[in-house]
Design an enzyme around this catalytic site. Structure first.
Site, mmCIF file in Angstrom:
data_model
loop_
_atom_site.group_PDB
_atom_site.id
_atom_site.type_symbol
_atom_site.label_atom_id
_atom_site.label_comp_id
_atom_site.label_asym_id
_atom_site.label_seq_id
_atom_site.Cartn_x
_atom_site.Cartn_y
_atom_site.Cartn_z
ATOM 1 N N LYS A 32 -83.866 -26.398 55.041
ATOM 2 C CA LYS A 32 -84.328 -26.691 53.680
ATOM 3 C C LYS A 32 -83.793 -28.026 53.171
ATOM 4 O O LYS A 32 -84.490 -28.742 52.469
ATOM 5 C CB LYS A 32 -83.909 -25.577 52.713
ATOM 6 C CG LYS A 32 -84.764 -24.332 52.856
ATOM 7 C CD LYS A 32 -84.671 -23.451 51.620
ATOM 8 C CE LYS A 32 -85.595 -22.255 51.745
ATOM 9 N NZ LYS A 32 -85.453 -21.307 50.649
ATOM 10 N N LYS A 49 -93.252 -20.850 61.214
ATOM 11 C CA LYS A 49 -93.292 -19.645 60.392
ATOM 12 C C LYS A 49 -94.318 -19.807 59.268
ATOM 13 O O LYS A 49 -94.428 -20.888 58.706
ATOM 14 C CB LYS A 49 -91.891 -19.482 59.789
ATOM 15 C CG LYS A 49 -91.528 -18.138 59.291
ATOM 16 C CD LYS A 49 -90.100 -18.163 58.776
ATOM 17 C CE LYS A 49 -89.962 -19.017 57.527
ATOM 18 N NZ LYS A 49 -88.675 -18.912 56.842
ATOM 19 N N LYS A 72 -94.299 -20.314 52.230
ATOM 20 C CA LYS A 72 -94.850 -20.676 50.921
ATOM 21 C C LYS A 72 -94.893 -22.187 50.754
ATOM 22 O O LYS A 72 -95.647 -22.700 49.953
ATOM 23 C CB LYS A 72 -93.938 -20.130 49.810
ATOM 24 C CG LYS A 72 -93.940 -18.631 49.668
ATOM 25 C CD LYS A 72 -92.929 -18.250 48.578
ATOM 26 C CE LYS A 72 -92.503 -16.822 48.671
ATOM 27 N NZ LYS A 72 -91.204 -16.566 48.060
#
Ligand code: TYM
Length: 343
Positions: free
Chosen positions: A122, A206, A209
């Site tokens: 992230k 993956k 969102k």
């Protein structure tokens, strides 16, 4: 004379899990976690949380955060979380999460957090500019679970490392404060064919969102037409479906679509293969689209119905928060005493 072994402490079985109110929930959230949440309600008491404090570890527009919090709560209920039976609330309304997270900031070691792959992903190259909250995010997650002494945590595969950290924190707290068995070792519940749903555009990534491509994921709010389009456009390979799982090796997109089908149909990938062995993807995609529409559009419809009454959702979250705070209260009183806080 040998000492008798200390009996293992027993804990009341309790489920805790949560999702971040960032963007709309997608098929990965549903198959990886939410579907198992519904099933577990039959087996033990459950606490399901909308983790708004986790969400703000990256910038969230306040108006959008409020909207997304209600939307995630509506998605839980539309998928089958029963707010009478389970405790459903948003994290920021129960102060125990923040309080215990601070104590865990002082228990967890920098070296442990440095190993967290999700932070690395992230933060990316922008590490120096990431919030401190993003770095200590796993400590807050441990606090979410342990503020209730939860024993079972149903999540997708990507949360496994965070749960291992929660177990390490529980263990270290118990040792440091001379309270053997005070916190349980929470068990990850990672089951079913959808524990890692991949992007529809790239079988090596993956479903997420934050993916820029809307075609990479199916949102729980998508209508029938959109679901159809997304499945039609999903990447596959030119081979027909194999007859067994071995034939899926090196074919991540094919494997992903099969797992999605199995997850939605509540069966196994093997079972789906026995039905569709030798079929072309055009045929299989039609069947998958029908199944996805049948399973997901009622959830979207129910979400819309619930979201038409935001005041009712807010009242429900408030009641849930009161029940959650009540459960955490005696545990937090023990924690404060163990740590040495006066009062
Ligand atoms: P979050 O909000 O990223 O995701 C919510 C849940 O969905 C699962 N999931 C997936 N499962 C399968 N395939 C995918 N592509 C996929 N993407 C997401 C996640 O594993 C998760 O179960 N840190 C957590 C939220 C959290 C939490 C907790 C969970 C905060 N505190 C305490 C359990 C217990 C998170 O960011 O999930």
């Amino acid at each position: 004379m040998t000492d008798a072994p200390t009996p293992e402490p027993t804990y009341e079985k309790l489920v805790f899990s949560g999702m971040q109110p960032t963007n709309t929930l997608h098929l990965g959230n549903y198959l990886g976690a939410l579907k198992n949440w519904i099933r577990l309600q039959e087996q033990m008491p459950c606490i399901y949380c909308v983790v708004d404090m986790h969400a703000i570890t990256v910038w969230q527009d306040p108006v959008e955060l409020r909207r997304a919090t209600r939307e995630v709560a509506a998605a839980y209920m539309a998928a089958g979380v029963d707010p009478k039976r389970s405790i459903l609330f948003n994290q920021s309304q129960v102060f125990a999460h923040a309080e215990l997270a601070w104590i865990f900031n002082c228990v967890a070691r920098l070296g442990w957090l440095n190993r967290m792959t999700q932070f690395k992903e992230k933060a990316g190259k922008n590490r120096e500019n990431s919030s401190v909250g993003l770095y200590v995010y796993p400590n807050l997650m441990a606090a979410d679970i342990l503020a209730y002494k939860a024993t079972h945590v149903p999540v997708g595969e990507d949360q496994k490392q965070h749960l291992e950290l929660a177990r390490d924190i529980a263990q270290k707290f118990n040792v440091d404060f001379g309270a053997p068995g005070f916190f349980p070792q929470p068990e990850p519940v990672i089951t079913g064919p959808g524990t890692r749903v991949m992007s529809l555009r790239d079988g090596s990534r993956k479903m997420s969102k934050s993916d820029e491509s809307e075609y990479s994921r199916i949102n729980l709010t998508d209508d029938a037409d959109t679901i159809l389009q997304k499945i039609r456009k999903a990447r596959t390979d030119p081979e027909p479906l194999p007859s067994d799982a071995k034939g899926l090796e090196g074919r991540p997109e094919a494997e992903n679509l099969l797992n999605i089908y199995a997850g939605l149909a509540d069966t196994t990938a093997e079972q789906v293969l026995s039905e569709y062995a030798g079929a072309q993807f055009s045929t299989f995609k039609n069947a998958l689209a029908d199944l996805a529409v049948a399973k997901l559009t009622p959830i979207a419809g129910e979400m819309q119905r619930l979201l038409a009454h935001p005041d009712e959702i807010d009242a429900l979250l408030k009641r849930g928060a009161e029940r959650a705070a009540e459960r955490a209260r005696p545990i937090m009183a023990d924690v404060r005493r163990l740590v040495g806080f006066v009062g």
